[in-house]
Design a protein around this motif. Structure first.
Motif, PDB file in Angstrom:
ATOM      1  N   VAL A  62       0.464 -28.974  13.029  1.00  0.00           N
ATOM      2  CA  VAL A  62      -0.846 -28.811  11.903  1.00  0.00           C
ATOM      3  C   VAL A  62      -0.674 -27.270  11.940  1.00  0.00           C
ATOM      4  O   VAL A  62      -0.795 -26.551  11.003  1.00  0.00           O
ATOM      5  N   LEU A  63      -0.700 -26.629  13.128  1.00  0.00           N
ATOM      6  CA  LEU A  63      -0.802 -25.213  13.180  1.00  0.00           C
ATOM      7  C   LEU A  63       0.417 -24.532  12.741  1.00  0.00           C
ATOM      8  O   LEU A  63       0.557 -23.540  12.062  1.00  0.00           O
ATOM      9  N   THR A  64       1.612 -25.230  13.188  1.00  0.00           N
ATOM     10  CA  THR A  64       2.939 -24.814  12.672  1.00  0.00           C
ATOM     11  C   THR A  64       2.971 -24.827  11.152  1.00  0.00           C
ATOM     12  O   THR A  64       3.525 -23.997  10.411  1.00  0.00           O
TER      13      THR A  64
ATOM     14  N   GLN B  74       1.873 -35.813  24.634  1.00  0.00           N
ATOM     15  CA  GLN B  74       2.708 -35.047  24.047  1.00  0.00           C
ATOM     16  C   GLN B  74       2.356 -35.399  22.499  1.00  0.00           C
ATOM     17  O   GLN B  74       2.365 -34.351  21.704  1.00  0.00           O
ATOM     18  N   ASN B  75       2.253 -36.585  22.069  1.00  0.00           N
ATOM     19  CA  ASN B  75       1.926 -36.848  20.841  1.00  0.00           C
ATOM     20  C   ASN B  75       0.673 -36.125  20.159  1.00  0.00           C
ATOM     21  O   ASN B  75       0.634 -35.451  19.039  1.00  0.00           O
ATOM     22  N   GLU B  76      -0.328 -36.163  21.063  1.00  0.00           N
ATOM     23  CA  GLU B  76      -1.479 -35.423  20.805  1.00  0.00           C
ATOM     24  C   GLU B  76      -1.556 -33.899  20.424  1.00  0.00           C
ATOM     25  O   GLU B  76      -1.672 -33.368  19.315  1.00  0.00           O
TER      26      GLU B  76
ATOM     27  N   GLY C 216      -1.654 -21.873  23.642  1.00  0.00           N
ATOM     28  CA  GLY C 216      -1.968 -23.044  24.754  1.00  0.00           C
ATOM     29  C   GLY C 216      -1.237 -24.256  24.725  1.00  0.00           C
ATOM     30  O   GLY C 216      -0.618 -24.823  25.664  1.00  0.00           O
ATOM     31  N   PRO C 217      -1.216 -25.070  23.440  1.00  0.00           N
ATOM     32  CA  PRO C 217      -0.616 -26.197  23.044  1.00  0.00           C
ATOM     33  C   PRO C 217       0.972 -26.284  23.507  1.00  0.00           C
ATOM     34  O   PRO C 217       1.456 -27.129  23.944  1.00  0.00           O
ATOM     35  N   LYS C 218       1.484 -25.095  22.961  1.00  0.00           N
ATOM     36  CA  LYS C 218       3.119 -24.881  23.387  1.00  0.00           C
ATOM     37  C   LYS C 218       3.261 -24.932  25.026  1.00  0.00           C
ATOM     38  O   LYS C 218       4.543 -25.217  25.264  1.00  0.00           O
ATOM     39  N   ASN C 219       2.058 -23.869  25.528  1.00  0.00           N
ATOM     40  CA  ASN C 219       2.516 -24.068  26.684  1.00  0.00           C
ATOM     41  C   ASN C 219       2.400 -25.357  27.783  1.00  0.00           C
ATOM     42  O   ASN C 219       3.172 -25.936  28.587  1.00  0.00           O
TER      43      ASN C 219
END
Length: 752
Positions: free
Chosen positions: A459-461, A450-452, A257-260
């Protein structure tokens, strides 16, 4: 009749092939002195295996071969022969030789000028031993009791008591048992020697088996440790693999989701930036916003790269720390390492064997050098070197890590400055109410979002990077587990269960590391070879033990057989002596008109050695010592006790020459009556008899001919008259003997 013929060729004075047919119970051979009559008797001895050339009146084997004759007088002897042969033919239809399945048995011996001999049985070459055993089965012995010459007639009387016993045993057919006994004694000696060799081999391998057994016990303990390690590995890998799979799935799902959204925001930001740069009312603030956004993006990218590299270096440092801990644990175990007693004894022997030196200081230095060498040899010197290498690598990685951390802090400071500028620019833009500033406001909004999202992705990476490192560690552990504990350790089923704290898994890994060190210390390397060698050595020892049991059994059987043979020989001998004495008394009475004659079993007397005399001297008086030293008891033999009628003569020493001849003939005939041989050859044994005794002698040989064929070499008319066939021997000027024959029965029939 058993004896059919004698055929000689090239033997002594018979250059041509000469054959004597034995068709009568008594065959006489006559001729003048020197004509070669006795060569017939010697041909018998020769073919029956006589090994003493001296007893055949020769010095070498070639003395048996016709050596050529002169040309004077028209002789037919011709040139010398290259070989001499003699062949006896026997009728075997009544199984005189039970081991031969032929109706006729031909025994032949050939001697060549190079002294080589051949023995043939029915034209097939055999060994002398085979001939001797075959003749022994027919009571034709090696002592020649059935071939008696004039000079040897007295031999049975003049022989020693032991030699006389040998002659009688041979005549009684006991040599077969004697041969068996000798062969059994040889086998017993070989068996005892084999037992000594087997026992020696077992003594040699016993220490090796003991050593291998200790190694096997170590290997078994190591195998137990390996199985424990396999179980620990399987549990660890199953949990770790399950954890990695679950975390990768979770983090992958959360990152999608965040990447999309980040991609969508990036596209929106690009559109907004185009609006700003393409606006006719563009100003410095807008361009500054675009520039500032680019610098922030580059800073974040570089920072992310540094974070990944830091994670990798931290993983490498953790791996090095675990390896260092493992080596240190191993070294701790080395401090309490036990040393084989044999190694300790070896160093003690080396210290004890040091040669004397000039002073105590030099001696102490040599001892210390030996002990240092001993300690160094039994300490794993490679462990300290491995720790040093690992610590050096860790230091290098730590230095890189510090450099990256410094760079990361610098980037963080620069980014803070950019963010400050970004916030100031944002505040300035917010205060302006110009509608053209909407695009710039969107840029700030997008960048903020984007920063958020980037923080969330970071963190996930980081989690994904940690999982990637865990996966690399898992692969490394799998490879190491396969080498340390075998393929079995990497065969596991992934657990899909909820996982506890990572500290529990780390504790499992620490336990695995400790067990790996214990397994390495146990000396598990080469365990399969040790087990194989131990099994092979134990099997060899078991085989030797079984062989020893078999040899013990064979030894007991041979001793039993020898005892049985001794009993049988003793029984047969005593029975035979009793029968011989009965016949001896009968013939002696016939010869002398009365008197007494018998064989007695006595102990042979022999002189004792000086050493025995000296030993006895310490226990006996001087007179007793001298008497005891002169003679002592030897093996049993046979003595002849005779007493003539009407004379006070007792013992052989008091007999005259004629009386000895009659006594020897009576004894020989008695022996022949008890165990009759197939044939008897008497070579002028009647030469010393007067006319009265010659008639008695003739009556005896007629009685003997009922049991054995007789071949008589004689000058005695009375003896000739008892022969059914008479062969005459003459010798020409060339030295060759010739044969003539007369059949008395046929001549008498023609005369009638």
């Amino acid at each position: 009749m058993h004896l059919e013929s004698l055929e000689i060729a090239g033997f002594k004075s018979f250059p041509k092939k000469t054959s004597l047919e034995f068709t009568s119970p008594i065959t006489g051979i006559v001729g003048p002195n020197g004509s070669g009559k006795s060569n017939i008797a010697e041909a018998f001895r020769f073919v029956l295996g006589e090994q003493s050339i001296k007893s055949l009146r020769g010095k070498r084997g070639e003395d048996m071969i016709w050596n050529g004759g002169g040309d004077s007088g028209g002789g037919t002897g011709g040139a010398r022969a290259n070989r001499a042969s003699a062949k006896l033919v026997f009728d075997n239809r009544r199984k005189l030789f039970p081991s031969v399945d032929f109706d006729e048995v031909a025994i032949e011996r050939v001697v060549y000028r190079d002294n080589t001999n051949e023995y043939l049985l029915n034209s097939s070459q055999v060994r002398l031993k085979d001939i001797v055993e075959l003749l022994g089965s027919a009571h034709i012995g090696a002592t020649g009791h059935h071939i008696i010459s004039q000079g040897e007639a007295d031999r049975i009387l003049s022989a020693s008591v032991r030699e006389r016993r040998d002659m009688i045993e041979d005549a009684l057919g006991l040599k077969v048992y004697q041969w068996k006994k000798v062969e059994s004694l040889r086998k017993l000696e070989r068996t005892e020697e084999n037992m000594k060799q087997v026992e020696s081999l077992r003594r040699e391998i016993a220490p090796h088996i003991k050593f291998l057994k200790k190694q096997v016990e170590k290997a078994e303990k190591a195998e137990e440790l390996r199985r424990e390690l396999v179980a620990m590995y399987q549990d660890y890998f199953a949990r770790e693999d399950g954890y990695i799979s679950a975390e990768k799935a979770r983090l992958g799902g959360e990152l999608a989701g965040p990447k999309n959204e980040l991609a969508e925001l990036e596209a929106e930001l690009e559109r907004t930036k185009k609006i700003i740069t393409g606006s006719k009312n563009k100003d410095a603030k807008g361009l500054e916003i675009v520039k500032l956004e680019g610098e922030l993006d580059r800073s974040r990218t570089e920072k992310d790269s540094i974070v990944r590299e830091l994670g990798r270096l931290e993983g490498e440092m953790a791996a090095h720390k675990r390896a260092i801990e493992r080596e240190k644990e191993k070294q701790k175990r080395e401090e309490s390492k036990t040393v084989e007693l044999l190694d300790v004894e070896e160093i003690v022997e080396k210290v004890a064997s040091l040669e004397a030196v000039a002073d105590a200081k030099a001696l102490f230095k040599e001892v210390m050098d030996l002990l240092k060498s001993f300690v160094a040899r039994h300490r794993a010197a490679s462990g300290s070197a491995a720790i040093a290498d690992l610590e050096r690598d860790t230091s290098e990685v730590s230095h890189k890590h510090q450099g990256l951390e410094e760079k990361f802090r610098h980037l963080m400071g620069a980014e803070k400055e950019l963010v400050r500028e970004y916030n100031n620019l944002k505040s300035a833009v917010e205060k302006e109410k110009d509608t053209d500033r909407e695009a710039e406001k969107d840029v700030f909004r997008i960048i903020a979002r984007q920063n958020e999202i980037r923080n969330t992705v970071a963190v996930l990476t980081a989690g994904m990077n940690a999982i990637a490192r865990a996966e690399e560690n898992l692969k490394r552990e799998l490879a190491e587990a396969g080498m340390v504990a075998g393929r079995e350790a990497i065969q596991y089923t992934v657990l899909k269960l909820p996982h506890g704290p990572r500290s529990e898994q780390e504790e499992r890994l620490r336990k695995i590391e400790r067990n790996k060190v214990r397994l390495e210390d146990s000396g598990a390397s080469g365990a399969s070879e040790v087990m194989k060698e131990y099994k092979e050595t134990e099997e060899r020892d078991a085989f030797l033990a079984r062989e020893l049991v078999d040899l013990e059994k064979a030894k007991a059987e041979l001793r039993s057989l020898i005892a049985e043979l001794d009993l049988r020989i003793d029984h047969e001998f005593k029975t035979g002596i009793s029968k011989i004495n009965a016949e001896f008394q009968k013939f002696f009475t016939l010869m002398f008109g009365g008197g007494m004659a018998r064989l007695e079993v006595v102990k042979e007397m022999r002189r004792k050695k000086k050493s025995e005399t000296e030993e006895l001297g310490s226990m006996l008086s001087a007179d007793e010592t001298m008497a005891e030293a002169e003679e002592g008891e030897g093996p049993e033999g046979l003595d002849v006790d005779v007493s003539l009628p009407r004379k006070k003569i007792k013992g052989l020493m008091m007999l005259s020459g004629g009386e000895r001849a009659l006594t020897s003939i009576a004894l020989l005939f008695a022996v022949s009556q008890v165990n009759p041989p197939p044939f008897i050859i008497l070579d002028e044994t009647d030469a010393a008899l007067d006319e009265a005794n010659s008639k008695k002698y003739g009556d005896m040989i007629e009685d003997l001919s009922k049991h054995s064929q007789l071949i008589l070499i004689t000058h005695n008319r009375e003896t000739m008259s008892r022969s059914g066939v008479l062969y005459g021997i003459t010798m020409g000027s060339d030295g060759a003997s010739k044969l003539l024959s007369i059949a008395f029965e046929e001549a008498m029939a023609v005369a009638k």
